[in-house]
Design a protein around this motif. Structure first.
Motif, PDB file in Angstrom:
ATOM      1  N   GLU A 212       0.813  -1.210   0.000  1.00 27.35           N
ATOM      2  CA  GLU A 212       0.000   0.000   0.000  1.00 27.35           C
ATOM      3  C   GLU A 212       0.852   1.268   0.000  1.00 27.35           C
ATOM      4  O   GLU A 212       0.481   2.286  -0.576  1.00 27.35           O
ATOM      5  CB  GLU A 212      -0.950  -0.010   1.188  1.00 27.35           C
ATOM      6  CG  GLU A 212      -1.945  -1.173   1.136  1.00 27.35           C
ATOM      7  CD  GLU A 212      -2.925  -1.160   2.279  1.00 27.35           C
ATOM      8  OE1 GLU A 212      -2.740  -0.361   3.226  1.00 27.35           O
ATOM      9  OE2 GLU A 212      -3.897  -1.941   2.235  1.00 27.35           O
ATOM     10  N   THR A 213       1.995   1.205   0.669  1.00 24.27           N
ATOM     11  CA  THR A 213       2.981   2.280   0.665  1.00 24.27           C
ATOM     12  C   THR A 213       4.352   1.625   0.576  1.00 24.27           C
ATOM     13  O   THR A 213       4.592   0.597   1.198  1.00 24.27           O
ATOM     14  CB  THR A 213       2.890   3.133   1.942  1.00 24.27           C
ATOM     15  OG1 THR A 213       1.602   3.743   2.012  1.00 24.27           O
ATOM     16  CG2 THR A 213       3.951   4.222   1.952  1.00 24.27           C
ATOM     17  N   ALA A 214       5.235   2.211  -0.220  1.00 25.24           N
ATOM     18  CA  ALA A 214       6.554   1.604  -0.405  1.00 25.24           C
ATOM     19  C   ALA A 214       7.602   2.694  -0.595  1.00 25.24           C
ATOM     20  O   ALA A 214       7.340   3.720  -1.233  1.00 25.24           O
ATOM     21  CB  ALA A 214       6.557   0.676  -1.616  1.00 25.24           C
ATOM     22  N   VAL A 215       8.777   2.453  -0.034  1.00 27.45           N
ATOM     23  CA  VAL A 215       9.917   3.351  -0.210  1.00 27.45           C
ATOM     24  C   VAL A 215      11.115   2.510  -0.610  1.00 27.45           C
ATOM     25  O   VAL A 215      11.193   1.315  -0.301  1.00 27.45           O
ATOM     26  CB  VAL A 215      10.227   4.155   1.070  1.00 27.45           C
ATOM     27  CG1 VAL A 215       9.062   5.043   1.440  1.00 27.45           C
ATOM     28  CG2 VAL A 215      10.572   3.213   2.231  1.00 27.45           C
ATOM     29  N   ALA A 216      12.056   3.134  -1.310  1.00 31.10           N
ATOM     30  CA  ALA A 216      13.259   2.410  -1.717  1.00 31.10           C
ATOM     31  C   ALA A 216      14.406   3.376  -1.933  1.00 31.10           C
ATOM     32  O   ALA A 216      14.209   4.540  -2.295  1.00 31.10           O
ATOM     33  CB  ALA A 216      13.006   1.601  -2.997  1.00 31.10           C
ATOM     34  N   GLY A 217      15.603   2.867  -1.706  1.00 32.22           N
ATOM     35  CA  GLY A 217      16.828   3.562  -2.076  1.00 32.22           C
ATOM     36  C   GLY A 217      17.472   2.833  -3.229  1.00 32.22           C
ATOM     37  O   GLY A 217      17.724   1.628  -3.149  1.00 32.22           O
ATOM     38  N   LEU A 218      17.694   3.530  -4.321  1.00 36.54           N
ATOM     39  CA  LEU A 218      18.219   2.919  -5.541  1.00 36.54           C
ATOM     40  C   LEU A 218      19.670   3.341  -5.779  1.00 36.54           C
ATOM     41  O   LEU A 218      20.080   4.443  -5.393  1.00 36.54           O
ATOM     42  CB  LEU A 218      17.381   3.336  -6.757  1.00 36.54           C
ATOM     43  CG  LEU A 218      15.861   3.225  -6.656  1.00 36.54           C
ATOM     44  CD1 LEU A 218      15.230   3.646  -7.977  1.00 36.54           C
ATOM     45  CD2 LEU A 218      15.435   1.820  -6.263  1.00 36.54           C
ATOM     46  N   VAL A 219      20.396   2.459  -6.439  1.00 36.63           N
ATOM     47  CA  VAL A 219      21.733   2.784  -6.931  1.00 36.63           C
ATOM     48  C   VAL A 219      21.742   2.485  -8.420  1.00 36.63           C
ATOM     49  O   VAL A 219      21.497   1.346  -8.834  1.00 36.63           O
ATOM     50  CB  VAL A 219      22.818   1.959  -6.218  1.00 36.63           C
ATOM     51  CG1 VAL A 219      24.192   2.300  -6.792  1.00 36.63           C
ATOM     52  CG2 VAL A 219      22.783   2.208  -4.717  1.00 36.63           C
ATOM     53  N   ILE A 220      21.996   3.505  -9.215  1.00 33.81           N
ATOM     54  CA  ILE A 220      22.003   3.364 -10.678  1.00 33.81           C
ATOM     55  C   ILE A 220      23.337   3.910 -11.162  1.00 33.81           C
ATOM     56  O   ILE A 220      23.529   5.126 -11.231  1.00 33.81           O
ATOM     57  CB  ILE A 220      20.837   4.118 -11.338  1.00 33.81           C
ATOM     58  CG1 ILE A 220      19.511   3.717 -10.696  1.00 33.81           C
ATOM     59  CG2 ILE A 220      20.809   3.857 -12.843  1.00 33.81           C
ATOM     60  CD1 ILE A 220      18.331   4.568 -11.144  1.00 33.81           C
ATOM     61  N   GLY A 221      24.255   3.018 -11.485  1.00 35.59           N
ATOM     62  CA  GLY A 221      25.591   3.482 -11.814  1.00 35.59           C
ATOM     63  C   GLY A 221      26.171   4.212 -10.619  1.00 35.59           C
ATOM     64  O   GLY A 221      26.155   3.717  -9.494  1.00 35.59           O
ATOM     65  N   ASP A 226      16.180   8.237  -3.952  1.00 34.36           N
ATOM     66  CA  ASP A 226      15.162   7.859  -2.986  1.00 34.36           C
ATOM     67  C   ASP A 226      13.804   7.975  -3.668  1.00 34.36           C
ATOM     68  O   ASP A 226      13.462   9.050  -4.196  1.00 34.36           O
ATOM     69  CB  ASP A 226      15.191   8.768  -1.762  1.00 34.36           C
ATOM     70  CG  ASP A 226      16.444   8.572  -0.911  1.00 34.36           C
ATOM     71  OD1 ASP A 226      16.940   7.430  -0.865  1.00 34.36           O
ATOM     72  OD2 ASP A 226      16.914   9.553  -0.320  1.00 34.36           O
ATOM     73  N   VAL A 227      13.045   6.891  -3.669  1.00 33.47           N
ATOM     74  CA  VAL A 227      11.746   6.885  -4.336  1.00 33.47           C
ATOM     75  C   VAL A 227      10.691   6.366  -3.369  1.00 33.47           C
ATOM     76  O   VAL A 227      10.985   5.547  -2.482  1.00 33.47           O
ATOM     77  CB  VAL A 227      11.762   6.025  -5.617  1.00 33.47           C
ATOM     78  CG1 VAL A 227      12.748   6.585  -6.636  1.00 33.47           C
ATOM     79  CG2 VAL A 227      12.100   4.569  -5.308  1.00 33.47           C
ATOM     80  N   SER A 228       9.467   6.847  -3.533  1.00 45.21           N
ATOM     81  CA  SER A 228       8.373   6.379  -2.690  1.00 45.21           C
ATOM     82  C   SER A 228       7.080   6.402  -3.470  1.00 45.21           C
ATOM     83  O   SER A 228       6.915   7.164  -4.428  1.00 45.21           O
ATOM     84  CB  SER A 228       8.261   7.217  -1.414  1.00 45.21           C
ATOM     85  OG  SER A 228       8.165   8.586  -1.714  1.00 45.21           O
ATOM     86  N   ALA A 229       6.147   5.535  -3.038  1.00 42.27           N
ATOM     87  CA  ALA A 229       4.883   5.370  -3.743  1.00 42.27           C
ATOM     88  C   ALA A 229       3.799   4.997  -2.746  1.00 42.27           C
ATOM     89  O   ALA A 229       4.082   4.358  -1.720  1.00 42.27           O
ATOM     90  CB  ALA A 229       5.011   4.277  -4.810  1.00 42.27           C
ATOM     91  N   SER A 230       2.564   5.367  -3.033  1.00 35.75           N
ATOM     92  CA  SER A 230       1.462   5.009  -2.149  1.00 35.75           C
ATOM     93  C   SER A 230       0.143   5.021  -2.910  1.00 35.75           C
ATOM     94  O   SER A 230      -0.039   5.805  -3.852  1.00 35.75           O
ATOM     95  CB  SER A 230       1.376   5.984  -0.963  1.00 35.75           C
ATOM     96  OG  SER A 230       0.309   5.629  -0.103  1.00 35.75           O
ATOM     97  N   ILE A 231      -0.762   4.138  -2.465  1.00 36.31           N
ATOM     98  CA  ILE A 231      -2.148   4.186  -2.950  1.00 36.31           C
ATOM     99  C   ILE A 231      -3.110   4.463  -1.796  1.00 36.31           C
ATOM    100  O   ILE A 231      -4.316   4.393  -1.968  1.00 36.31           O
ATOM    101  CB  ILE A 231      -2.537   2.889  -3.686  1.00 36.31           C
ATOM    102  CG1 ILE A 231      -2.262   1.657  -2.818  1.00 36.31           C
ATOM    103  CG2 ILE A 231      -1.822   2.790  -5.018  1.00 36.31           C
ATOM    104  CD1 ILE A 231      -2.756   0.345  -3.420  1.00 36.31           C
ATOM    105  N   VAL A 232      -2.546   4.808  -0.618  1.00 36.28           N
ATOM    106  CA  VAL A 232      -3.392   5.120   0.539  1.00 36.28           C
ATOM    107  C   VAL A 232      -3.077   6.489   1.130  1.00 36.28           C
ATOM    108  O   VAL A 232      -3.720   6.909   2.099  1.00 36.28           O
ATOM    109  CB  VAL A 232      -3.247   4.035   1.633  1.00 36.28           C
ATOM    110  CG1 VAL A 232      -3.755   2.695   1.125  1.00 36.28           C
ATOM    111  CG2 VAL A 232      -1.815   3.936   2.138  1.00 36.28           C
ATOM    112  N   ALA A 233      -2.111   7.206   0.575  1.00 40.80           N
ATOM    113  CA  ALA A 233      -1.746   8.524   1.098  1.00 40.80           C
ATOM    114  C   ALA A 233      -1.185   9.396  -0.018  1.00 40.80           C
ATOM    115  O   ALA A 233      -0.439   8.919  -0.873  1.00 40.80           O
ATOM    116  CB  ALA A 233      -0.704   8.382   2.210  1.00 40.80           C
ATOM    117  N   ALA A 234      -1.553  10.660  -0.003  1.00 41.77           N
ATOM    118  CA  ALA A 234      -0.999  11.609  -0.955  1.00 41.77           C
ATOM    119  C   ALA A 234       0.457  11.886  -0.604  1.00 41.77           C
ATOM    120  O   ALA A 234       0.792  12.096   0.568  1.00 41.77           O
ATOM    121  CB  ALA A 234      -1.794  12.911  -0.938  1.00 41.77           C
TER     122      ALA A 234
END
Length: 326
Positions: A212-221, A226-234
């Motif tokens: 329902e809510t997700a966060v992640a730390g990415l390494v690209i090269g 830092d990315v985040s997504a949700s379908i229950v909160a703005a």
């Protein structure tokens, strides 16, 4: 240039927006509607001015349909896209391209084999502000990108339907998470940073039947995000991008289904900040026209969202979801 005769596969809510957008396209128009329900296809066609209707297979079998827009649930994208490409149609597929990286690879292989254009429909990639952002990053306006932060989330009005159904690819990561992930991947690609092996360094979130809510730390090269997504909160809609020689802020990087983003701010050292403003365009019409142009120019890819970027995003989404499996 010949006008593209568009077919819509899946007369759902997002397809309503695409049908509306086609009225503003300069290189094509709605011609056909395909659905698993003949009545739904006919009703959609009547409302939006399409000439012919039928099942998915019937629409794909027609010689007078040049391109299709796939607006069905995530888990059906791959098979419909492969079938459409095999039938000789160009494909504009609503994001995510598929619900799994292995299926995204299958679709891209099918597009290459068929020699037809395929585009994953990240509408924020289209419009003059998006072009300015790409150019600034590619030209080194902030040096080498070091870190990006972006999010996309909303509060669904109810917890039923496809968003909360794991059987059809529900969850925040597939529905909204692809936006910040694709932006981070795009920034790296525009800067010449390799995107073939992105990594999810850390992840977290709230998981019930789906994420329902997700966060992640990415390494690209050599870049992190830092990315985040949700379908229950703005969540915030901005992009914050830091480089070795400056910073770019975009307060509303996603725009809307009918209006592209308009404003970004460039900061470099002690110089006065540069505010870049553009008039908005209809981004869904622009992505349709980009596919039409690819058809006319005998290209398989659209530069605003390349196949390499689509494949890279799919790998990140797979890894992010795997981290949050209950």
């Amino acid at each position: 240039m010949a006008q593209t005769r568009w077919g819509i596969l899946g007369p759902g809510a997002i397809s309503v927006d695409f049908a509306r957008a086609l009225r503003h396209a300069t290189r094509g128009a709605l011609y056909a509607v395909g659905s698993s329900s003949p009545d739904r296809a006919a009703a959609f066609a009547s409302e939006h001015g399409a000439t012919v209707t039928g099942s998915y297979a019937e629409i794909l079998d027609r010689d007078d349909v040049d391109a299709v827009y796939i607006g069905t649930v995530h888990t059906t994208h791959a098979d419909l896209a492969v079938a459409a490409l095999a039938a000789g149609k160009a494909v504009l597929c609503e994001k995510p391209a598929t619900a799994a990286a292995v299926d995204t690879d299958r679709v891209l292989d099918a597009a290459a084999a068929a020699g037809r254009p395929f585009l994953e429909a990240y509408k924020y990639r289209f419009g003059p502000l998006a072009a300015s952002l790409r150019a600034l990053v590619a030209d080194g306006a902030i040096g080498r990108p070091l870190h990006a932060a972006a999010s996309f989330g909303f509060s669904a009005p109810s917890r039923d339907g496809r968003l909360f159904d794991p059987a059809v690819g529900g969850g925040a990561i597939l529905d909204t998470g692809g936006y910040p992930v694709s932006l981070a991947v795009g920034i790296a690609a525009w800067a010449g940073i390799g995107i073939a092996a992105p990594a999810v360094a850390q992840a977290g979130g709230e998981v019930a039947a789906v994420d329902e809510t997700a966060v992640a730390g990415l390494v690209i090269g050599g870049m992190t995000a830092d990315v985040s997504a949700s379908i229950v909160a703005a969540l915030g809609r901005g992009l914050y991008l830091r480089g070795t020689e400056g910073r770019i802020d975009v307060p509303d990087v996603w725009g809307s289904r009918s209006s592209s983003a308009t404003t970004l701010t460039l900061r470099r050292g002690t110089r006065e900040a540069d505010v870049v403003r553009h008039e908005p365009v209809d981004p869904m019409a622009a992505e349709a026209d980009a596919v039409s142009l690819a058809i006319a120019e005998h290209r398989l890819e659209v530069p605003e969202m390349t196949w390499a970027e689509t494949a890279s995003v799919a790998r990140v989404l797979d890894a992010w979801r795997a981290r949050l499996q209950p």
